[in-house]
Design a protein around this motif. Structure first.
Motif: not given
Length: 372
Positions: A5-15, A17-32
């Motif tokens: 699994i690890f070999s398929k995930i790119n560090w820069s892509a994850v970085e 993803k986290i840096t550009t996360a939106t308020l909407q994605s945070v609110e969605y996670a907190l509603r679940k």
């Protein structure tokens, strides 16, 4: 193996993803209400989630009380040796450091046990060694476990990576938990900080929790050393690893620790440690996304921070720690792996836990029930 699994995930892509996360994605996670996933975790550890810290803390506290009640389990590390063949640039035990090396004898281990028993009602001990197969290898660790088994109801180990059959034998002899930290999941950075010794082999360490799981050890502890790399990205990979382990070795329990790397002598690189608020954010994100996982904080952290954090999602804390072999009974030396920050006695920490309205737990009750 997690590496598939690890070999398929790119560090820069994850970085990104986290840096550009939106308020909407945070609110969605907190509603679940349940079934949060690794994408939700990425949102909750992102910079975008910082304005929601109070909401996260409230939800984390509620989930912790539901799953664990108002309890804090206490443990104490027993350092058996500081002999090490590795050259980790951030560790006091590194073989490049000119310090006196010590490997406790059987009699010295018994003396340490006697001293520990005088400190409090400890029934949970964590055995720690440097990585020295010749002087403190499997047979040495196995013997130490047998010595401790007569005096403690729960024994954990944080030692060099071992083989599956060795872990199985240790579990049969009384080991309840194995803690193995990847330090950082960015392979290039890992190799820079681990230039020599067996620990320099990134894949060998990455595969270790799988060997522990296959061996059937009751609890597996993982974590990243917060400070070697972007803590958010390292934490994402730790959570990804945790998610894999939970799905694959579902009979085991799991623990996550939050060691923040502190400034050290000879430091040659800039630390990427989270601030206090960011560490609270990380703790809360784990509790929200992994509600049944043990979350542990050591005496690396200050007394003030630990007193506040214990009410936000933690379940386990060390107390009265000495990080040098023989530190409880034999000598008070400077042979420490890292410097303790919360230097309060176990009795003082126990009293503070009670003042916060929590119950200090000295025994691992789950283990007691499992062995009856």
């Amino acid at each position: 193996m997690f590496s598939s699994i690890f070999s398929k995930i790119n560090w820069s892509a994850v970085e990104k993803k986290i840096t550009t996360a939106t308020l909407q994605s945070v609110e969605y996670a907190l509603r679940k209400k349940e079934n949060l996933n690794i994408e939700d975790f990425a949102a909750l550890i992102s910079p975008a989630a910082m304005p929601y810290l109070e909401t996260m803390a409230k939800k984390s506290r509620e989930l912790t009380l539901q799953r664990f009640g108002k309890t804090i389990q206490l443990y104490l590390p027993l350092y058996l040796s500081n002999d090490c063949t590795n050259s980790c640039v951030y560790c006091g035990f590194s073989q490049k450091n000119h310090i006196e090396r010590r490997v406790l004898s059987a009699n010295e281990i018994l003396a340490e046990i006697e001293a520990i028993k005088k400190l409090g009602s400890f029934e949970h001990v964590l055995l720690v060694t440097g990585e020295s197969p010749a002087n403190a290898g499997f047979e040495y660790i196995l013997n130490a476990v047998k010595l401790c088994r007569e005096h403690f109801s729960s024994i954990s180990i944080e030692v060099q990576p071992l083989g599956m059959e060795e872990y199985a034998q240790l579990a049969e002899s009384g080991v309840n938990a194995v803690y193995i930290y990847q330090e950082t999941y960015r392979e290039e950075t890992y190799k820079q900080h681990h230039p020599k010794g067996k620990k320099s082999i990134f894949e060998h360490r990455l595969h270790c929790p799988d060997r522990v799981g296959i061996a059937g050890v009751r609890k597996i502890g993982i974590g990243a050393l917060l400070g070697l790399e972007n803590w958010r990205v390292d934490s994402f990979f730790t959570a990804l690893h945790l998610n894999y382990l939970q799905e694959t070795y579902w009979k085991s329990k799991f623990s996550v620790s939050f060691p923040r790397l502190r400034p050290f002598e000879g430091q040659t690189f800039e630390l990427c440690t989270p601030s206090d608020r960011e560490l609270v954010q990380l703790i809360c994100a784990y509790r929200i996304c992994f509600p049944d996982v043990e979350l542990s904080l050591s005496t690396r952290e200050s007394a003030n921070f630990r007193d506040r954090a214990m009410m936000l999602g933690l379940t386990t804390m060390s107390a009265g720690s000495r990080t040098d072999p023989g530190g409880y009974a034999i000598s008070k030396t400077e042979l420490t792996q890292w410097e303790v920050n919360d230097s309060r006695s176990p009795a003082e920490i126990e009293e503070k836990i009670k003042q916060n309205g929590y119950d200090p737990v000295w025994k691992d009750w789950d283990d007691t029930f499992n062995n009856d």
